[in-house]
Design an enzyme around this catalytic site. Structure first.
Site, mmCIF file in Angstrom:
data_model
loop_
_atom_site.group_PDB
_atom_site.id
_atom_site.type_symbol
_atom_site.label_atom_id
_atom_site.label_comp_id
_atom_site.label_asym_id
_atom_site.label_seq_id
_atom_site.Cartn_x
_atom_site.Cartn_y
_atom_site.Cartn_z
ATOM 1 N N ARG A 40 0.854 -1.186 0.000
ATOM 2 C CA ARG A 40 0.000 0.000 0.000
ATOM 3 C C ARG A 40 0.887 1.233 0.000
ATOM 4 O O ARG A 40 1.883 1.278 0.715
ATOM 5 C CB ARG A 40 -0.879 0.017 1.258
ATOM 6 C CG ARG A 40 -2.046 -0.921 1.208
ATOM 7 C CD ARG A 40 -2.938 -0.742 2.417
ATOM 8 N NE ARG A 40 -2.375 -1.269 3.636
ATOM 9 C CZ ARG A 40 -1.823 -0.557 4.604
ATOM 10 N NH1 ARG A 40 -1.751 0.764 4.506
ATOM 11 N NH2 ARG A 40 -1.342 -1.131 5.684
ATOM 12 N N TYR A 54 -1.232 -3.312 -7.180
ATOM 13 C CA TYR A 54 -1.112 -4.103 -5.950
ATOM 14 C C TYR A 54 -2.347 -3.989 -5.043
ATOM 15 O O TYR A 54 -2.947 -2.913 -4.927
ATOM 16 C CB TYR A 54 0.151 -3.663 -5.160
ATOM 17 C CG TYR A 54 0.126 -4.252 -3.785
ATOM 18 C CD1 TYR A 54 0.505 -5.577 -3.590
ATOM 19 C CD2 TYR A 54 -0.390 -3.542 -2.716
ATOM 20 C CE1 TYR A 54 0.392 -6.150 -2.348
ATOM 21 C CE2 TYR A 54 -0.501 -4.107 -1.465
ATOM 22 C CZ TYR A 54 -0.116 -5.415 -1.281
ATOM 23 O OH TYR A 54 -0.252 -5.994 -0.061
ATOM 24 N N LYS A 95 -9.489 -1.698 1.423
ATOM 25 C CA LYS A 95 -9.142 -0.571 2.301
ATOM 26 C C LYS A 95 -9.864 0.709 1.868
ATOM 27 O O LYS A 95 -10.344 1.470 2.704
ATOM 28 C CB LYS A 95 -7.633 -0.349 2.296
ATOM 29 C CG LYS A 95 -6.817 -1.579 2.670
ATOM 30 C CD LYS A 95 -7.129 -2.055 4.064
ATOM 31 C CE LYS A 95 -6.186 -3.161 4.484
ATOM 32 N NZ LYS A 95 -6.475 -3.649 5.831
ATOM 33 N N HIS A 130 -10.859 -1.559 11.228
ATOM 34 C CA HIS A 130 -9.811 -2.492 10.798
ATOM 35 C C HIS A 130 -9.738 -3.620 11.833
ATOM 36 O O HIS A 130 -8.842 -3.648 12.677
ATOM 37 C CB HIS A 130 -8.489 -1.710 10.731
ATOM 38 C CG HIS A 130 -7.372 -2.437 10.061
ATOM 39 N ND1 HIS A 130 -6.052 -2.221 10.363
ATOM 40 C CD2 HIS A 130 -7.367 -3.377 9.088
ATOM 41 C CE1 HIS A 130 -5.286 -2.989 9.611
ATOM 42 N NE2 HIS A 130 -6.058 -3.703 8.828
ATOM 43 N N SER A 186 -1.526 -3.689 10.665
ATOM 44 C CA SER A 186 -1.172 -4.715 9.685
ATOM 45 C C SER A 186 -0.003 -5.548 10.210
ATOM 46 O O SER A 186 0.917 -5.014 10.831
ATOM 47 C CB SER A 186 -0.748 -4.053 8.371
ATOM 48 O OG SER A 186 -1.717 -3.121 7.986
ATOM 49 N N CYS A 237 0.202 -7.892 12.554
ATOM 50 C CA CYS A 237 0.315 -8.204 13.987
ATOM 51 C C CYS A 237 -0.385 -9.519 14.283
ATOM 52 O O CYS A 237 -0.722 -9.797 15.441
ATOM 53 C CB CYS A 237 -0.322 -7.109 14.821
ATOM 54 S SG CYS A 237 0.704 -5.658 14.958
ATOM 55 N N ASP A 280 -10.019 -9.044 8.744
ATOM 56 C CA ASP A 280 -9.421 -7.723 8.486
ATOM 57 C C ASP A 280 -10.352 -6.535 8.740
ATOM 58 O O ASP A 280 -9.897 -5.511 9.222
ATOM 59 C CB ASP A 280 -8.922 -7.670 7.031
ATOM 60 C CG ASP A 280 -7.928 -6.540 6.791
ATOM 61 O OD1 ASP A 280 -7.099 -6.285 7.674
ATOM 62 O OD2 ASP A 280 -8.003 -5.907 5.724
ATOM 63 N N ARG A 301 1.391 -12.169 -0.516
ATOM 64 C CA ARG A 301 0.014 -12.420 -0.063
ATOM 65 C C ARG A 301 -0.624 -13.643 -0.688
ATOM 66 O O ARG A 301 -0.275 -14.032 -1.801
ATOM 67 C CB ARG A 301 -0.859 -11.217 -0.450
ATOM 68 C CG ARG A 301 -0.424 -9.904 0.148
ATOM 69 C CD ARG A 301 -0.845 -9.797 1.577
ATOM 70 N NE ARG A 301 -0.436 -8.535 2.170
ATOM 71 C CZ ARG A 301 -1.136 -7.898 3.102
ATOM 72 N NH1 ARG A 301 -2.276 -8.391 3.543
ATOM 73 N NH2 ARG A 301 -0.693 -6.780 3.619
HETATM 74 C C1 OXD Z 1 -3.229 -4.350 5.602
HETATM 75 C C2 OXD Z 1 -3.914 -5.433 4.883
HETATM 76 O O1 OXD Z 1 -2.256 -3.827 5.091
HETATM 77 O O2 OXD Z 1 -4.806 -6.036 5.472
HETATM 78 O O3 OXD Z 1 -3.671 -4.004 6.701
HETATM 79 O O4 OXD Z 1 -3.599 -5.682 3.709
HETATM 80 MN MN MN Z 2 -5.435 -4.994 7.209
#
Ligand code: OXD
Ligand code: MN
Length: 622
Positions: free
Chosen positions: A84, A233, A242, A262, A284, A286, A309, A404
């Site tokens: 991102r 991406y 997002k 989130h 993100s 964690c 998410d 991913r």
């Molecule tokens: C993030 C995702 O970056 O879930 O939080 O992709």
């Molecule tokens: Mn996320």
């Protein structure tokens, strides 16, 4: 001879324009006129169409097949387009203060980037005209949330990437049945281009078209529009995730009085058969995905996953907070995922999955850091950058740290029976947390809703490779939503405070930290499946079991009240829960400085009070 139908003189190679609701036809006509694609593909979400997407991705060399698995492919991006792009993500409003708070003079604001609507018009004009030349415009109708649920919302994305079309089909409820519930209503307008009209002016690296220099991900929160350019991406291009579910979603949620967060959503049934749902906000990387599908090493617990998410949550007429997962798939981080950390994920990702930026094995499979023990000895590895016969000595990782898997929710073997319920699942507890090596205990319960909102607003965590950061600096990340904020962070906190009403059953709010380390740098808590022990304590606290003791920062577990039986290594309770005086002095000072510098006058007074009270309890005087 009758040819294909046309929209704005552009041939429609798939689907029937007459089936489009009027406003959708007007939208695609406008975008076709602006972007001038060669062809238009009206997506229907069918299985046949998905086969076409795979065929086209293979033909364009955007992906390669992974014959070891069932219907899985691997995309390797231009190495400049791997995450991102927070620095190129904008919230566009009339007034700057609507979007971001005014930082203190001389301080760089970190709570989002603002762009005026006028400037956005200029930026659009300098990018989008003719940007889809030589390409196909895929028109993707999708619902975030169960189709027709009162909590769900519809978006229509125009994209010139077939990888995006195939991924959006996994991540959202995409298909023409969306038009039936949409009718004449408005929808979130999502416009995406990789920014490489054909013939390309520069070489296309890895067959992955993108334009990193001109990347822009812009949101018009008032009119529900997303304009994304230059990146193919994930979060930059799969606009349902997002951009819509968090940024546009939280702006809608603010107007309508609900929450777009989130957060993972998980159902836990304890050995007594009591089931509770918990949501958890973590920055993100964690371990949200791991927690959302945890495997309990202690028998008798059942974990069921609703989402990993994003949560959309509303209080119902009985005052119960209900959550849906607006998504339809998982876009999870591969490195670190293995049979120890997430056996459930390992069960679900080897079918109907699009992998991105992982390494490839010579037997047609995938590899990433963390799978070393599971690797067959006779295979060789090609890294995500194409380095053949990769070994650890190469000095570079085999997979990109933000590689991913994009996998349908229905692949998840522990999907909750209510994952698709239009009314959502009832939430008993809210977790906040981050990656904090120092000072923050394994778990504490906040003292009230207000104190919980303060705890959410003061979350910090080590930086993530999901965005363009390097290293492990601890960064503030209010509500783990900093990269996804779409309006002034002070107002965001205010919105959370306003959720509390007498007639509502407010969930308890907890803060967890799986990542505390001792002086030697070793983790004090084993994490992963063992986190069930902490979730169990939370569930018991939701029933007000007397297993907590007051501390200056909230309620801590009474010694021994977390079940530690059968843990592989002994736990140092004292170190896990101690609140070092010097650390907490620094922490409180840091939080206060952060709020003063970044949010200033927009910080709700209730949060200042919480800071003052907590400082008093800690015995910190000015
Ligand atoms: C993030 C995702 O970056 O879930 O939080 O992709
Ligand atoms: Mn996320």
């Amino acid at each position: 001879m009758m040819g294909n139908p046309k929209i704005e003189n552009t041939e429609v190679v798939h689907g029937n324009p007459q089936e489009l609701p009027k406003k959708v036809l007007a939208f695609v006509s406008e975008i076709a006129q602006l972007c001038q694609p060669d062809k238009i593909w009206l997506c229907d979400g069918s299985e046949d169409e998905n086969k076409d997407f795979t065929r086209l991705m293979l033909e364009e060399n955007l992906v390669i097949n992974l014959p070891k698995y069932e219907n899985c492919v691997l995309a390797r991006t231009n190495p400049q387009d791997v995450a991102r792009m927070e620095s190129k993500t904008y919230i566009c409003t009339e007034e700057k203060r609507e979007a971001i708070p005014e930082p203190k003079p001389g301080v760089k604001g970190t709570l989002g980037n603002w762009m005026s609507l006028k400037q956005l018009d200029e930026e659009i004009k300098s990018r989008f005209p003719g940007c889809m030349k030589g390409r196909t415009l895929y028109l993707l109708p999708f619902s975030m949330g169960p189709i027709g649920s009162p909590i769900s919302h519809v978006g229509i994305q125009a994209s010139d990437s077939v990888y995006v079309a195939a991924s959006m089909r996994i991540m959202t409820r995409m298909g023409k049945n969306v038009y039936k519930v949409l009718g004449d209503k408005d929808f979130v307008k999502c416009i995406h281009s990789v920014g490489v009209p054909l013939p390309a002016q520069k070489p296309i690296i890895n067959n992955w078209p993108c334009d990193p220099e001109k990347t822009m991900v812009a949101h018009k929160t008032k009119t529900n529009e997303i304009w994304s350019y230059g990146s193919g991406y994930g979060g930059n291009s799969l606009l349902g995730k997002k951009c819509f579910s968090l940024r546009i979603g939280s702006a809608i949620a603010r107007r309508e009085g609900w929450l777009a967060e989130h957060m993972l959503i998980v159902g836990i049934t304890n050995p007594q058969g009591v089931k509770k749902y918990i949501v958890g906000a973590f920055p993100s990387q964690c371990g949200k995905t791991n927690l959302a599908m945890l495997t309990s090493p202690i028998p008798g617990y059942k974990i069921e996953c609703v989402g990993d998410d994003i949560a959309w949550m509303r209080f119902d007429e009985n005052g119960v907070l209900r959550a849906i997962n607006p998504e339809f798939g998982f876009f999870g981080v591969c490195p670190g995922t293995n049979h120890h950390t997430n056996p459930v994920a390992m069960d679900m990702i080897f079918k109907n999955t699009i992998f991105t930026n992982v390494a490839k094995t010579s037997d047609g499979g995938v590899f990433w850091e963390g799978l070393e023990k599971e690797l067959k000895t006779h295979v060789s590895i090609t890294s995500w950058t194409g380095e053949k016969h990769w070994t650890r000595d190469s000095g570079k990782p085999a997979a990109h740290p933000n590689a991913r898997f994009c996998t349908p929710l229905v692949n998840c073997p522990i999907l909750d029976p209510h994952w698709n319920s239009p009314e959502g699942v009832p939430i008993s507890a809210i977790l906040f947390g981050g990656r904090r090596p120092e000072g923050i205990p394994l778990i504490y319960e906040t003292r009230s809703w207000k104190h919980g909102v303060y705890a959410g607003a003061s979350v910090s965590s080590e930086a993530t490779s999901a965005a363009e950061y390097k290293g492990h600096k601890v960064m503030h990340d209010p509500f783990s939503a900093r990269p996804f904020l779409s309006y002034n962070a002070g107002k965001y906190i205010e919105h959370w405070l306003q959720m509390e009403k007498d007639y509502r059953k407010m969930p308890k709010i907890f803060h967890v930290n799986w990542f505390r380390k001792n002086k030697e740098g070793h983790y004090l808590w084993p994490g992963f499946g063992e986190n069930i022990r902490v979730l169990d304590w939370i569930m018991r606290r939701c029933d007000n079991e007397p297993i907590a003791v007051e501390s200056p920062i909230g309620l801590l577990p009474k010694e021994g009240s977390i079940n530690l039986e059968g843990l592989p290594d002994p736990i140092n309770w004292e170190e896990l829960f101690e609140l070092p005086e010097d650390f907490w002095k620094r922490e409180m000072n840091d939080i206060e400085t952060y709020f003063n510098q970044q949010i200033g006058d927009d910080l709700p007074p209730a949060i200042r009070e919480e800071i003052e009270n907590q400082k008093k309890r800690l015995g910190i005087s000015k």
